[in-house]
Design a protein around this motif. Structure first.
Motif, PDB file in Angstrom:
ATOM      1  N   GLN A 365       0.803  -1.220   0.000  1.00  0.00           N
ATOM      2  CA  GLN A 365       0.000   0.000   0.000  1.00  0.00           C
ATOM      3  C   GLN A 365       0.838   1.274   0.000  1.00  0.00           C
ATOM      4  O   GLN A 365       0.348   2.327  -0.430  1.00  0.00           O
ATOM      5  N   LEU A 366       2.077   1.200   0.489  1.00  0.00           N
ATOM      6  CA  LEU A 366       2.909   2.406   0.553  1.00  0.00           C
ATOM      7  C   LEU A 366       3.887   2.494  -0.613  1.00  0.00           C
ATOM      8  O   LEU A 366       3.949   3.505  -1.314  1.00  0.00           O
ATOM      9  N   GLN A 379       0.900   7.972   7.746  1.00  0.00           N
ATOM     10  CA  GLN A 379       0.845   8.513   9.097  1.00  0.00           C
ATOM     11  C   GLN A 379      -0.076   7.687   9.997  1.00  0.00           C
ATOM     12  O   GLN A 379       0.254   7.401  11.154  1.00  0.00           O
ATOM     13  N   LEU A 380      -1.236   7.277   9.466  1.00  0.00           N
ATOM     14  CA  LEU A 380      -2.122   6.408  10.239  1.00  0.00           C
ATOM     15  C   LEU A 380      -1.465   5.053  10.508  1.00  0.00           C
ATOM     16  O   LEU A 380      -1.635   4.469  11.591  1.00  0.00           O
ATOM     17  N   LEU A 381      -0.710   4.570   9.539  1.00  0.00           N
ATOM     18  CA  LEU A 381      -0.036   3.292   9.710  1.00  0.00           C
ATOM     19  C   LEU A 381       1.020   3.377  10.809  1.00  0.00           C
ATOM     20  O   LEU A 381       1.200   2.432  11.594  1.00  0.00           O
ATOM     21  N   LEU A 382       1.720   4.491  10.895  1.00  0.00           N
ATOM     22  CA  LEU A 382       2.691   4.679  11.976  1.00  0.00           C
ATOM     23  C   LEU A 382       1.994   4.668  13.341  1.00  0.00           C
ATOM     24  O   LEU A 382       2.518   4.097  14.308  1.00  0.00           O
ATOM     25  N   ILE A 383       0.830   5.308  13.413  1.00  0.00           N
ATOM     26  CA  ILE A 383       0.067   5.289  14.670  1.00  0.00           C
ATOM     27  C   ILE A 383      -0.341   3.861  15.015  1.00  0.00           C
ATOM     28  O   ILE A 383      -0.247   3.432  16.171  1.00  0.00           O
ATOM     29  N   LYS A 384      -0.784   3.107  14.014  1.00  0.00           N
ATOM     30  CA  LYS A 384      -1.190   1.725  14.255  1.00  0.00           C
ATOM     31  C   LYS A 384      -0.006   0.886  14.731  1.00  0.00           C
ATOM     32  O   LYS A 384      -0.136   0.076  15.662  1.00  0.00           O
ATOM     33  N   SER A 644     -10.290   3.394  10.221  1.00  0.00           N
ATOM     34  CA  SER A 644      -9.982   4.597   9.446  1.00  0.00           C
ATOM     35  C   SER A 644      -8.966   4.303   8.356  1.00  0.00           C
ATOM     36  O   SER A 644      -9.052   4.830   7.244  1.00  0.00           O
ATOM     37  N   LEU A 645      -8.032   3.418   8.655  1.00  0.00           N
ATOM     38  CA  LEU A 645      -6.991   3.077   7.689  1.00  0.00           C
ATOM     39  C   LEU A 645      -7.568   2.375   6.469  1.00  0.00           C
ATOM     40  O   LEU A 645      -7.137   2.616   5.330  1.00  0.00           O
TER      41      LEU A 645
END
Length: 786
Positions: A365-366, A379-384, A644-645
């Protein structure tokens, strides 16, 4: 041992990093969320001749409806004449009216990408020369604000229901079979099924409005529902409902027939439930994989099975965690240390699967390391990732509490076994010593049970007899002696002719000595007597004895008489009573079953409460409960971020769209080029309401621009405020205001890409700054753009 294991660990870590780096470095083109990559006429261009159609090119194939693409003139009237159609590849076009007048036209689109997510946007182009327009150039929110919010809530509820249902069932079946009889765990799994079923129906109704008009009133439109059922997402939701019917049967068997089976039959049923449950759970996970990010883009044949494994690992870990939490706090049956250890091993395997599948999905995905920080998905993935790391850390603490709990249980078990061995030895000695007395008394049992009267002299003779040994002691009823007996349980005392009596536990006798015995005593007396529970008796003659001990029966009675001997008894059982006799010592009793049952229920409730208090007071179990509760709290936040991701545009696609936008902007007519920076002081009038807002616009020309907004305090430090909004107005041409809502990037920094400036001129840039719920102010400056 450490010198051997450490090199192996280092080798595995280096191999893992090498494979990850190779995947990220060698990423190819892929997309999993449609983005507009080109248009004809292009964004922000001015054409000399009116076009006959407008063409849009996306990063992947999309689904279009009747109003998927609209073209509006400067007054907001539609000038397109038909439905959009595919003209080749990922390009779609819509025909226009002929002979369109000069002016600025707005193109709006709302399509559904191959991963089922709606994508909306808008841009402008001009014919002849730019003009004022009443249509905002900003894109609306896909699905509408209300419908979009409800759809997001439905997605969260469906994920939560799936995790609770699958993880709870896996915990019971694989770790704690005794949990099938715990009502709190049953309610948890059933509530997961209900949540997933209701959320699926909810999403099915909302789907048509979410991908179309965005109006709440269209939720019950049967025509829209019929269209949804013909889409890939509609088929996935219907399949999920069918699988939920099978899941209902699985739950009924798990908490019904399974709990009643024993031995080999239960083992066979466990194997069948494990296979069937895995198939149903995999099918439910596939209903997401076949309709979302994994179903399109790079390597879908690998991505969908990986997504299924990822979802199952999350469900087993987090859902089992929820079941363990409920069992620790609400369960009436204590969770054994062995069950917690089994779940710990199962959770560790789930985390390993979660990490491996997550690495593959992140690469897919990235596509690059920079996407972690430059895209919202990254950024959401880093939070996860941070939340998962935190959850693993808390799980490690829970594992330590589990090990301590196991050590405590083992020590208690060893102490109990030692005490039991000593007690068994003492009981064996007592039984050996009492064998002779039991044999001597056996003859009395042959007396007819129907005799109700016999000479009093017989009982007197029996009372004057002297028995030897620790079991019998001596009894003489002719003196003013007393006798006290105690025992446990409920007993029955009867006598015919010679009389019969049974004793248990221990007896104490005064007058001629002390007597202790375990077993049954029988003798002959003058009458028939029966006593239950505990009580007292007195009789006439040389002596009389009525004992409770290990007696059984029900009822209550009273006794009175005269004589020199007396006996009192007490016992612990379900009932209490007394025996009565006069002269020959006759006794009678009456039952009270309701009272006995009530006492039994009360005693059971008291015992259960005492056991629960003792269990809760255990510091090891208390520490485990708290750590599991912390895990569950982090898991709730993690699930929200994951939801959300799944609805966010992947970083790879977002970067491709930025590159396409940049290429489109470079083909736009050249005008005055160069970034524009505007600094404006503000004061909202509230506490901590002063600062400076800076707006950067690059390249500050017609077409697409990149905008950055920075908010600082008077001392120059970054200032985070609740909301920032920007609006562009060209007063000379009466265009605008064109609203833009930038995305929050970091502390004091907001950004927006693809900000459309339809024509050159002196634009007023107004910035609305809100520092609290009620304090806000709008400041503005003019700047030449284009």
């Amino acid at each position: 041992m450490p010198t051997i294991i450490a090199p192996r660990i280092r080798t595995l870590v280096l191999l893992f990093l090498a494979v990850t780096g190779a995947l990220l470095a060698g990423a190819g083109q892929a997309s999993a969320h449609a983005a507009l990559t080109g248009s004809d006429p292009a964004q922000g261009t001015v054409v000399d001749k009116a076009p006959t159609q407008v063409s849009l090119t996306f990063s992947e194939q999309v689904s279009t409806g009747a109003d998927a693409v609209r073209v509006l003139d400067p007054k907001g009237e539609r000038v397109d004449t038909g439905e959009p159609s595919a003209v080749g590849g990922t390009t779609y076009s819509v025909p226009l009216h002929s002979g369109l007048p000069d002016g600025t036209y707005t193109v709006t689109y709302q399509v559904v990408s191959a991963d089922s997510h709606p994508v909306a946007g808008a841009y402008t182009f001009s014919i002849g020369a730019p003009s004022a327009t009443s249509v905002p150039a900003g894109a609306g929110e896909a699905g509408g604000v209300v419908v979009g919010g409800l759809y997001g809530f439905g997605r969260y509820l469906s994920y939560a229901g799936f995790i609770v249902m699958v993880g709870g069932a896996a915990f019971v079946l694989g770790c704690w079979p005794a949990g099938t009889g715990v009502r709190a765990v049953q309610r948890l799994v059933v509530s997961g099924w209900l949540a997933l079923t209701s959320a699926t129906l909810f999403l099915l109704l909302l789907r048509g409005s979410y991908t179309g008009s965005g109006r709440l009133g269209d939720v019950f439109d049967l025509e829209l529902l019929g269209q949804v059922l013909q889409t890939k997402t509609g088929a996935a939701l219907v399949s999920r409902l069918l699988l939920l019917a099978a899941a209902a049967l699985f739950i009924a068997v798990l908490f019904g027939a399974y709990d009643k089976r024993e031995g080999e039959e239960k083992r066979d049923l466990t194997f069948g439930l494990a296979i069937g449950g895995t198939v149903v759970a995999s099918g439910l996970a596939a209903s997401w994989a076949m309709a979302e990010h994994a179903s399109t883009g790079l390597q879908p044949g690998i991505a969908m099975p990986v997504d299924v494994v990822h979802l199952l690992a999350v469900a087993v870990w987090l859902g089992g965690l929820g079941a363990l939490l409920v069992a620790l706090y609400r369960g009436d049956t204590p969770v054994g240390a062995s069950a917690v250890r089994r779940f710990s091993r199962l959770a560790f395997g789930s985390v390993v699967a979660l990490v491996l599948t997550g690495v593959y999905q992140s690469w897919r995905q990235l596509g690059s390391w920079s996407a972690f920080t430059e895209t919202r998905y990254g950024q959401l993935l880093l939070i996860k990732i941070g939340l998962v790391a935190l959850l693993v850390g808390i799980a490690w603490i829970s594992r330590r509490w589990t090990n301590r709990l196991g050590e405590t249980v083992a020590s208690k078990t060893a102490g109990t076994e030692t005490a039991g061995t000593e007690t068994a030895g003492a009981m064996a000695g007592a039984e050996t010593e009492g064998a002779t007395a039991a044999a001597a008394k056996a003859g009395a049992l042959k007396a007819p049970a129907t005799d109700e009267a016999s000479p009093a002299g017989t009982r007197a003779a029996k009372a004057s007899a002297t028995a030897t040994g620790p079991e019998e002691g001596s009894a003489d009823g002719s003196g003013a002696g007393s006798r006290t007996e105690s025992g446990t349980g409920a007993g029955t005392e009867s006598g015919t002719g010679a009389g019969t009596e049974s004793e248990s536990e221990s007896e104490s006798e005064s007058e001629s000595g002390t007597e202790s015995e375990s077993g049954t005593e029988s003798g002959s007396g003058a009458g028939l007597g029966r006593a239950t529970g505990s009580g007292s008796a007195s009789g006439a003659g040389s002596g009389s004895r009525f004992e409770s001990g290990a007696e059984s029966g029900s009822g209550s009675g009273s006794a009175s008489g005269s004589g020199a001997g007396s006996a009192s008894e007490s016992g612990f059982g379900a009932e209490s009573g007394s025996a009565s006799g006069s002269g020959a010592g006759s006794a009678s009793g009456s039952g009270d079953a309701k009272r006995a049952a009530q006492l039994a229920r009360q005693r059971a409730a008291v015992d259960a409460t005492r056991q629960k208090r003792a269990r809760d007071a255990d510091p090891q179990r208390l520490g485990l409960r708290r750590s599991v509760l912390a895990e569950a709290g982090v898991a709730v936040v993690l699930l929200a971020v994951t939801t959300s991701l799944t609805s966010t545009e992947p970083g790879r696609t977002e970067q491709d769209a930025k590159a396409a936008t940049a290429a489109s902007s470079s083909s736009a007519p050249e005008g005055t080029s160069g970034a524009v920076t505007l600094d404006m002081s503000f004061d909202t009038g509230g506490t901590d309401g002063q600062g400076v807002v800076s707006v950067d616009i690059d390249p500050a020309r017609t077409g697409a621009n990149e905008m950055h907004v920075y908010v600082t305090r008077p001392n120059g430090r970054a200032f985070d405020i609740p909301e920032v909004k920007v609006a562009f107005t060209l007063e000379a041409k009466k265009i605008g205001p064109l609203p833009v809502t930038p995305d929050h990037i970091t502390t004091g920094h907001w950004s927006a890409n693809g900000v459309q400036i339809p024509m050159a001129g002196e634009w007023q840039i107004a910035v609305t700054v809100r520092t609290s719920d009620i304090d806000q102010v709008t400041v503005s400056k003019n700047a030449q753009i284009g």
